[in-house]
Design a protein around this motif. Structure first.
Motif, mmCIF file in Angstrom:
data_model
loop_
_atom_site.group_PDB
_atom_site.id
_atom_site.type_symbol
_atom_site.label_atom_id
_atom_site.label_comp_id
_atom_site.label_asym_id
_atom_site.label_seq_id
_atom_site.Cartn_x
_atom_site.Cartn_y
_atom_site.Cartn_z
ATOM 1 N N UNK A 118 0.827 -1.209 0.000
ATOM 2 C CA UNK A 118 0.000 0.000 0.000
ATOM 3 C C UNK A 118 0.862 1.261 0.000
ATOM 4 N N UNK B 46 2.020 12.685 -7.545
ATOM 5 C CA UNK B 46 1.041 13.574 -8.175
ATOM 6 C C UNK B 46 1.173 14.993 -7.603
ATOM 7 N N UNK C 267 -12.361 14.506 -3.150
ATOM 8 C CA UNK C 267 -12.536 13.231 -2.467
ATOM 9 C C UNK C 267 -12.311 13.409 -0.968
ATOM 10 N N UNK D 289 -7.045 3.854 7.272
ATOM 11 C CA UNK D 289 -7.235 4.997 6.387
ATOM 12 C C UNK D 289 -6.666 4.702 5.003
ATOM 13 N N UNK D 290 -5.430 4.174 4.966
ATOM 14 C CA UNK D 290 -4.793 3.878 3.680
ATOM 15 C C UNK D 290 -5.613 2.837 2.906
ATOM 16 N N UNK D 291 -6.193 1.872 3.639
ATOM 17 C CA UNK D 291 -7.023 0.861 2.984
ATOM 18 C C UNK D 291 -8.227 1.505 2.294
ATOM 19 N N UNK D 292 -8.769 2.551 2.939
ATOM 20 C CA UNK D 292 -9.949 3.210 2.368
ATOM 21 C C UNK D 292 -9.633 4.009 1.098
ATOM 22 N N UNK D 293 -8.359 4.443 0.955
ATOM 23 C CA UNK D 293 -8.038 5.377 -0.142
ATOM 24 C C UNK D 293 -8.496 4.862 -1.517
ATOM 25 N N UNK D 294 -8.064 3.658 -1.956
ATOM 26 C CA UNK D 294 -8.478 3.248 -3.307
ATOM 27 C C UNK D 294 -9.980 3.057 -3.448
ATOM 28 N N UNK E 197 -12.380 4.964 -1.913
ATOM 29 C CA UNK E 197 -13.071 6.250 -1.987
ATOM 30 C C UNK E 197 -12.531 7.105 -3.128
ATOM 31 N N UNK E 198 -11.259 6.935 -3.426
ATOM 32 C CA UNK E 198 -10.636 7.787 -4.430
ATOM 33 C C UNK E 198 -11.255 7.555 -5.810
ATOM 34 N N UNK E 199 -11.267 8.633 -6.613
ATOM 35 C CA UNK E 199 -11.740 8.502 -7.980
ATOM 36 C C UNK E 199 -10.803 7.550 -8.718
ATOM 37 N N UNK E 200 -11.390 6.655 -9.505
ATOM 38 C CA UNK E 200 -10.566 5.637 -10.159
ATOM 39 C C UNK E 200 -9.547 6.274 -11.085
ATOM 40 N N UNK E 201 -9.928 7.366 -11.724
ATOM 41 C CA UNK E 201 -9.002 8.012 -12.654
ATOM 42 C C UNK E 201 -7.761 8.514 -11.910
ATOM 43 N N UNK E 202 -7.946 8.990 -10.682
ATOM 44 C CA UNK E 202 -6.796 9.495 -9.920
ATOM 45 C C UNK E 202 -5.875 8.342 -9.526
ATOM 46 N N UNK F 122 -4.044 7.423 -12.735
ATOM 47 C CA UNK F 122 -3.037 8.412 -13.105
ATOM 48 C C UNK F 122 -1.846 8.339 -12.160
ATOM 49 N N UNK F 123 -2.133 8.143 -10.870
ATOM 50 C CA UNK F 123 -1.026 8.096 -9.915
ATOM 51 C C UNK F 123 -0.144 6.879 -10.192
ATOM 52 N N UNK G 95 -4.168 -3.006 -6.662
ATOM 53 C CA UNK G 95 -4.480 -1.764 -5.940
ATOM 54 C C UNK G 95 -5.990 -1.556 -5.893
#
Lengths: 289, 287
Positions: free
Chosen positions: A28, A39, A267, B111-116, B118-123, B126-127, B154
């Motif tokens: 992760x 980014x 977000x 929190x890190x687990x939640x990121x992908x 909640x995050x927009x898939x495009x972001x 891109x990242x 991911x």
């Protein structure tokens, strides 16, 4: 105390079970956290790697170009908001009925709502577009995708994200306190009052979660917008995709990073907003078996 | 009597509402299926019943059919490889997170687990693209099959974690300690006590992973191999759409998938029926 004895007895000082998450944590950190920092880094660099705000300026404060961008951003919000509202208006009663044993004896109906997801959404979206095109041309003599692209986009978004709105609402409805509803009815509330004062307040976490599950992806799913409007209308997602995939000048990925950072902030804000409401993550915990 | 009739009306109304929305959800698939039985370039015009789309799809010499099956194979391959990696990483990750005592570490991992999720898939996509561009510049690694798999991991890993954690929470925490006290090693206790208890969560996580991966377009577009023209179904459909329109054989392919799904659906209905009856029978016995 017990832990201390346990440690002494077995002679190890580290937490074996906790250490199992090290590979997960490394993965992760490397593929989720680090890329987001890159980014942020890119968003403030020019083509040669120097610090700059130029990327932000050329996106949001640079004459014609920025006007177009602001227009797209505004439209994205309108599309996302209408999709979210329509999804919740449809999903709420459906979830209520599905959670009621009288109408849905054995959860199967819920899965039937999710099953289309096994067919690729690009194919489903194109199928929907073709169906809409032939329906509207027969019924209203419209060519909906070219004459009313925004309506077509919202229909496509609602179609694709409705299951994501149904699921959290359904999980919330399962937990409804029936006695509260019955009490309200017994104490003389009419059905509308029962609904507004006894049912809705109990389901607010589900509503918030359903809204998040539809609003966020709607803003970024450029594929649906492209297909439903035949590439004539853009949303924020399409802008970002364009900067990274189609354009090739040396700052385009920096400008794309700025937009991604903006998305990331949106977000973040919505996550905080959700946290402000009851932070119960249970709605999202899948429980297929 | 009046109440009974009221209930019946309510029930009919509810069923109509549910099935109406279901019909809307399935309408595009039904539409594609109907037009898979006729030979026209674009849907909307019926040109007589014809099975040529199906015979073409199973004709080994048909170029389009070859491309479709290859893309389908690639899609499955990515979904299963990524699903397995996610399931292993995510299961152990969940066990780890569940047992961490340091509150800050625990909440930051959550929190890190939640990121992908909640995050927009495009972001997310891109990242990963910029990360892989960085790999390319520093180590000379081009995007390849592994980068695509990483992208899908991911995307799916968090769902495995959030499927497994509830099962861990339901588990009796003293079981593991008991196994240790009875002489099991930590690894034995892990495999013989913890893992069997959380199998349903692991399976749910795996199924969710595969489902999400099969459906993905955005991450795939940004992380797919640079060379070799690697296409999954979604990439293939998108490419064809911008070239010459979606090939007719694709409709037959979708219809077959749809049929498989319908069979699974009927199977689920029947299975729950049987299970329910069995449950009833056993509960009568219990009385």
């Amino acid at each position: 105390m017990e832990e201390a004895i346990g440690r002494k007895k077995r002679g190890f000082a580290f937490n074996f079970r906790a250490s199992l998450c090290i590979p997960f944590g490394v993965f992760m950190a490397l593929f989720v956290v680090l890329p987001l920092f890159i980014i942020v880094y890119y968003a403030f660099r020019d083509g040669d790697g120097g610090f700059t705000f130029q990327n932000w300026a050329s996106l949001f404060a640079d004459g014609e170009n920025s006007k177009v961008n602001w227009g797209i951003i505004g439209m994205t919000f309108v599309i996302a908001a209408s999709t979210t509202i329509i999804c919740i208006l449809i999903a709420y009663p459906i979830a209520y009925l599905l959670a009621n044993k009288k109408y849905n004896k054995n959860k199967v109906l819920v899965y039937i709502f999710l099953l289309p997801m096994w067919i690729n959404f690009v194919i489903r979206t194109i199928g929907l577009k073709e169906l809409l095109n032939s329906l509207t041309s027969v019924l209203f003599d419209w060519d909906i995708t070219s004459e009313h692209p925004y309506i077509s986009i919202v229909i496509g978004m609602v179609y694709d994200y409705l299951p994501f709105a149904i699921l959290p609402l359904y999980n919330q409805m399962l937990k409804l306190d029936k006695s509260q509803i019955e009490a309200a009815a017994d104490l003389g509330a009419n059905p509308a009052q029962v609904f507004m004062k006894a049912i809705v307040p109990q389901t607010i976490p589900g509503i918030v979660s359903a809204a998040m599950m539809t609003f966020m992806p709607t803003m970024s799913s450029y594929v649906i917008a492209d297909k439903m409007s035949e590439n004539s209308k853009f949303i924020i997602g399409s802008l970002i995709q364009g900067y990274f995939i189609k354009r090739t000048d040396d700052v385009s990925s920096n400008i794309g990073s700025v937009l991604s950072l903006v998305m990331l902030m949106i977000v973040g804000v919505s996550m905080l907003a959700q946290k402000a409401f009851d932070k119960k993550t249970e709605e999202r915990k899948g429980n297929l078996w | 009597m009046v109440n009974k009739r009221k209930d019946l009306i309510k029930k009919i109304f509810a069923k109509v509402a549910i099935y109406f929305v279901l019909l809307l959800m399935y309408a595009p698939l039904i539409y594609i299926t109907v037009f898979s039985f006729t030979k026209v370039k674009t849907t909307g015009v019926w040109n007589g019943f014809n099975l040529s789309n199906y015979t073409d799809l199973f004709n080994a010499k048909n170029k389009t059919a070859q491309a479709i099956w290859k893309a389908a194979g690639n899609t499955m391959l990515v979904a299963i490889v990524a699903g397995l990696i996610s399931t292993v990483l995510g299961t152990f990750g969940a066990i780890g997170i569940h047992n961490i005592r340091n509150r800050h570490l625990k909440s930051s991992l959550n929190f890190v687990t939640q990121i992908p999720i909640v995050n927009a898939e495009i972001v997310t996509a891109v990242s990963l693209l910029v990360l892989f561009a960085f790999f390319k510049n520093t180590f000379g690694i081009n995007k390849n099959f592994m980068t695509l798999v990483i992208g899908h991991v991911v995307l799916t890993l968090p769902y495995v974690v959030i499927s497994v954690i509830p099962k861990l929470e339901q588990m009796d925490p003293s079981l593991y300690e008991a196994a240790l006290d009875l002489g099991a090693t930590r690894t034995q206790a892990l495999w013989k006590v913890i893992i069997p208890e959380i199998v349903p969560g692991i399976l749910t996580g795996f199924m969710l992973s595969v489902t999400l991966s099969l459906d993905d377009f955005v991450i795939t577009e940004f992380t797919k191999p640079e060379s070799g023209n690697f296409e999954t179904i979604s990439i293939y459909v998108d490419n064809q759409l911008s070239k010459s329109g979606i090939p007719q054989q694709m409709r037959a392919f979708t219809a077959i998938l749809f049929a498989v799904i319908l069979i699974v659906m009927v199977g689920m209905f029947v299975k729950t029926r049987i299970d329910n009856n069995r449950l009833k029978a056993s509960s009568y016995k219990g009385d």
